[in-house]
Design a protein around this motif. Structure first.
Motif, PDB file in Angstrom:
ATOM      1  N   PHE A  51      43.229  45.910  34.212  1.00 49.11           N
ATOM      2  CA  PHE A  51      44.637  46.213  33.934  1.00 49.11           C
ATOM      3  C   PHE A  51      45.543  45.494  34.936  1.00 49.11           C
ATOM      4  CE2 PHE A  51      43.684  50.697  32.022  1.00 49.11           C
ATOM      5  CZ  PHE A  51      43.204  50.105  30.868  1.00 49.11           C
ATOM      6  N   LEU A  52      45.141  45.522  36.209  1.00 49.53           N
ATOM      7  CA  LEU A  52      45.917  44.870  37.259  1.00 49.53           C
ATOM      8  C   LEU A  52      45.980  43.359  37.024  1.00 49.53           C
ATOM      9  CD1 LEU A  52      47.432  44.940  39.976  1.00 49.53           C
ATOM     10  CD2 LEU A  52      45.194  44.755  41.099  1.00 49.53           C
ATOM     11  N   VAL A  53      44.855  42.753  36.694  1.00 54.23           N
ATOM     12  CA  VAL A  53      44.815  41.309  36.440  1.00 54.23           C
ATOM     13  C   VAL A  53      45.719  40.957  35.262  1.00 54.23           C
ATOM     14  CG1 VAL A  53      43.345  39.387  35.687  1.00 54.23           C
ATOM     15  CG2 VAL A  53      42.546  40.951  37.474  1.00 54.23           C
ATOM     16  N   LEU A  54      45.639  41.725  34.189  1.00 56.04           N
ATOM     17  CA  LEU A  54      46.502  41.460  33.034  1.00 56.04           C
ATOM     18  C   LEU A  54      47.975  41.605  33.396  1.00 56.04           C
ATOM     19  CD1 LEU A  54      44.527  43.221  30.152  1.00 56.04           C
ATOM     20  CD2 LEU A  54      44.849  40.752  30.482  1.00 56.04           C
ATOM     21  N   TYR A  55      48.287  42.624  34.180  1.00 59.25           N
ATOM     22  CA  TYR A  55      49.675  42.833  34.603  1.00 59.25           C
ATOM     23  C   TYR A  55      50.179  41.618  35.377  1.00 59.25           C
ATOM     24  CZ  TYR A  55      53.820  44.973  36.594  1.00 59.25           C
ATOM     25  OH  TYR A  55      55.117  45.244  36.947  1.00 59.25           O
ATOM     26  N   ILE A  56      49.364  41.145  36.307  1.00 60.70           N
ATOM     27  CA  ILE A  56      49.748  39.988  37.134  1.00 60.70           C
ATOM     28  C   ILE A  56      49.875  38.733  36.278  1.00 60.70           C
ATOM     29  CG2 ILE A  56      48.926  38.410  38.934  1.00 60.70           C
ATOM     30  CD1 ILE A  56      47.660  40.930  40.281  1.00 60.70           C
ATOM     31  N   MET A  57      48.848  38.466  35.488  1.00 62.29           N
ATOM     32  CA  MET A  57      48.816  37.218  34.725  1.00 62.29           C
ATOM     33  C   MET A  57      49.929  37.148  33.679  1.00 62.29           C
ATOM     34  SD  MET A  57      46.516  35.439  36.160  1.00 62.29           S
ATOM     35  CE  MET A  57      46.497  34.083  34.990  1.00 62.29           C
TER      36      MET A  57
ATOM     37  N   LEU B 127      42.440  31.897  43.921  1.00 62.42           N
ATOM     38  CA  LEU B 127      42.919  32.373  45.231  1.00 62.42           C
ATOM     39  C   LEU B 127      44.331  32.937  45.143  1.00 62.42           C
ATOM     40  CD1 LEU B 127      41.430  29.701  47.658  1.00 62.42           C
ATOM     41  CD2 LEU B 127      40.641  32.037  47.224  1.00 62.42           C
ATOM     42  N   GLN B 128      45.179  32.353  44.311  1.00 65.05           N
ATOM     43  CA  GLN B 128      46.509  32.915  44.113  1.00 65.05           C
ATOM     44  C   GLN B 128      46.415  34.283  43.452  1.00 65.05           C
ATOM     45  OE1 GLN B 128      47.994  29.445  41.971  1.00 65.05           O
ATOM     46  NE2 GLN B 128      49.593  29.164  43.523  1.00 65.05           N
ATOM     47  N   LEU B 129      45.531  34.400  42.466  1.00 63.97           N
ATOM     48  CA  LEU B 129      45.330  35.684  41.803  1.00 63.97           C
ATOM     49  C   LEU B 129      44.791  36.718  42.786  1.00 63.97           C
ATOM     50  CD1 LEU B 129      45.249  37.523  39.339  1.00 63.97           C
ATOM     51  CD2 LEU B 129      43.049  36.485  38.723  1.00 63.97           C
ATOM     52  N   LEU B 130      43.842  36.319  43.608  1.00 68.42           N
ATOM     53  CA  LEU B 130      43.280  37.228  44.612  1.00 68.42           C
ATOM     54  C   LEU B 130      44.370  37.718  45.555  1.00 68.42           C
ATOM     55  CD1 LEU B 130      40.867  38.584  46.043  1.00 68.42           C
ATOM     56  CD2 LEU B 130      40.588  36.452  47.340  1.00 68.42           C
ATOM     57  N   GLU B 131      45.193  36.807  46.018  1.00 67.28           N
ATOM     58  CA  GLU B 131      46.281  37.186  46.930  1.00 67.28           C
ATOM     59  C   GLU B 131      47.218  38.202  46.274  1.00 67.28           C
ATOM     60  OE1 GLU B 131      50.065  34.935  48.869  1.00 67.28           O
ATOM     61  OE2 GLU B 131      48.151  33.893  49.012  1.00 67.28           O
ATOM     62  N   LEU B 132      47.520  37.990  45.011  1.00 68.20           N
ATOM     63  CA  LEU B 132      48.389  38.926  44.292  1.00 68.20           C
ATOM     64  C   LEU B 132      47.698  40.262  44.049  1.00 68.20           C
ATOM     65  CD1 LEU B 132      49.908  36.415  41.744  1.00 68.20           C
ATOM     66  CD2 LEU B 132      51.170  37.623  43.534  1.00 68.20           C
ATOM     67  N   ALA B 133      46.408  40.223  43.739  1.00 68.24           N
ATOM     68  CA  ALA B 133      45.666  41.448  43.426  1.00 68.24           C
ATOM     69  C   ALA B 133      45.384  42.286  44.667  1.00 68.24           C
ATOM     70  CB  ALA B 133      44.364  41.104  42.716  1.00 68.24           C
ATOM     71  N   LEU B 134      45.405  41.682  45.832  1.00 67.69           N
ATOM     72  CA  LEU B 134      45.136  42.425  47.059  1.00 67.69           C
ATOM     73  C   LEU B 134      46.279  43.357  47.446  1.00 67.69           C
ATOM     74  CD1 LEU B 134      43.251  39.795  49.247  1.00 67.69           C
ATOM     75  CD2 LEU B 134      42.315  41.838  48.137  1.00 67.69           C
ATOM     76  N   CYS B 135      47.202  43.576  46.527  1.00 70.22           N
ATOM     77  CA  CYS B 135      48.294  44.522  46.752  1.00 70.22           C
ATOM     78  C   CYS B 135      47.769  45.956  46.781  1.00 70.22           C
ATOM     79  CB  CYS B 135      49.366  44.374  45.685  1.00 70.22           C
ATOM     80  SG  CYS B 135      48.803  44.837  44.033  1.00 70.22           S
TER      81      CYS B 135
ATOM     82  N   CYS C 173      53.170  44.388  43.159  1.00 72.05           N
ATOM     83  CA  CYS C 173      52.830  43.141  42.462  1.00 72.05           C
ATOM     84  C   CYS C 173      54.090  42.333  42.164  1.00 72.05           C
ATOM     85  CB  CYS C 173      52.113  43.430  41.144  1.00 72.05           C
ATOM     86  SG  CYS C 173      50.411  43.865  41.301  1.00 72.05           S
ATOM     87  N   ASP C 174      55.107  43.006  41.668  1.00 73.41           N
ATOM     88  CA  ASP C 174      56.350  42.314  41.334  1.00 73.41           C
ATOM     89  C   ASP C 174      56.964  41.643  42.556  1.00 73.41           C
ATOM     90  OD1 ASP C 174      56.017  43.120  38.712  1.00 73.41           O
ATOM     91  OD2 ASP C 174      57.465  44.767  38.842  1.00 73.41           O
ATOM     92  N   GLU C 175      56.909  42.305  43.702  1.00 72.97           N
ATOM     93  CA  GLU C 175      57.423  41.709  44.944  1.00 72.97           C
ATOM     94  C   GLU C 175      56.643  40.448  45.296  1.00 72.97           C
ATOM     95  OE1 GLU C 175      57.203  44.705  47.981  1.00 72.97           O
ATOM     96  OE2 GLU C 175      58.587  46.032  46.922  1.00 72.97           O
ATOM     97  N   ASN C 176      55.326  40.520  45.206  1.00 75.05           N
ATOM     98  CA  ASN C 176      54.489  39.369  45.545  1.00 75.05           C
ATOM     99  C   ASN C 176      54.637  38.237  44.539  1.00 75.05           C
ATOM    100  OD1 ASN C 176      53.535  40.775  47.750  1.00 75.05           O
ATOM    101  ND2 ASN C 176      51.633  41.392  46.762  1.00 75.05           N
TER     102      ASN C 176
END
Length: 188
Positions: A24-30, A40-48, A102-105
């Motif tokens: 769910f988090l990955v879909l939200y980010i993507m 690595l960009q996705l990882l950085e965003l997901a580490l929220c 996530c939105d902030e990042n």
């Protein structure tokens, strides 16, 4: 009463508790990135969220590519139409605080992606040992500059490409200035 050996007595930390939460988090980010991103960009965003780790994210992303929710081209991932639909359905399952973080990042990452789309440089090697340097500079909708240069060696081409990437507006401004200057010895 003593616990069995190897039993974890700590409760999971973070809001992301399982693989489904992570997806769910990955879909939200993507669904909110301005373009394809690297792992690595996705990882950085997901580490929220403290519940995210490298290995579980790797597994989740691979599964999401296999199931057609994400696509991978080169080293970049993007969301598919199926992924967008699933994101819309399940985004409310993520806690509000995780979504806000996530939105902030995403602001920083999307800014970098937009800049990357506006400023491009590419070095390709030619058969004779020289290189062709291609420079592109665009605003949001219009190409402003496309320049191809023949450069004697790779190292010089890479240096020139980096200079362009670092200060594209200065580069563009200087070219315009050079092209619009009038030579004092010529008549108007």
């Amino acid at each position: 009463m003593p616990l069995a050996k190897g039993v974890d007595t700590m409760a999971p930390i973070g809001f992301i508790q399982n693989e489904l939460d992570l997806k769910f988090l990955v879909l939200y980010i993507m669904a909110r990135t301005a373009g394809p991103i690297t792992f690595l960009q996705l990882l950085e965003l997901a580490l929220c969220d403290a519940g995210v780790d490298y290995f579980s994210l790797t597994k989740a992303v691979e599964h999401m590519v296999e199931t057609g929710q994400l696509s991978k081209e080169g080293d970049r991932y993007s969301i598919t139409e199926k992924g967008v639909r699933n994101s819309q359905i399940c985004e409310s399952s993520l806690p509000y605080s995780v979504r806000m973080h996530c939105d902030e990042n995403l602001v920083k990452v999307n800014e970098a992606l937009r800049r990357e789309a506006q400023v491009r440089s590419q070095v390709s090697e030619n058969q004779d040992g020289t290189c062709t340097l291609k420079l592109d500079f665009n605003d949001e909708t219009t190409p402003l500059l496309h320049l191809e240069l023949l450069v004697p060696e790779r190292k010089q081409a890479d240096t020139m490409a980096q200079c362009f990437q670092d200060e594209p507006t200065d580069f563009y401004r200087q070219i315009i200035q050079l092209l619009t200057q009038r030579n004092g010895s010529q008549n108007s």
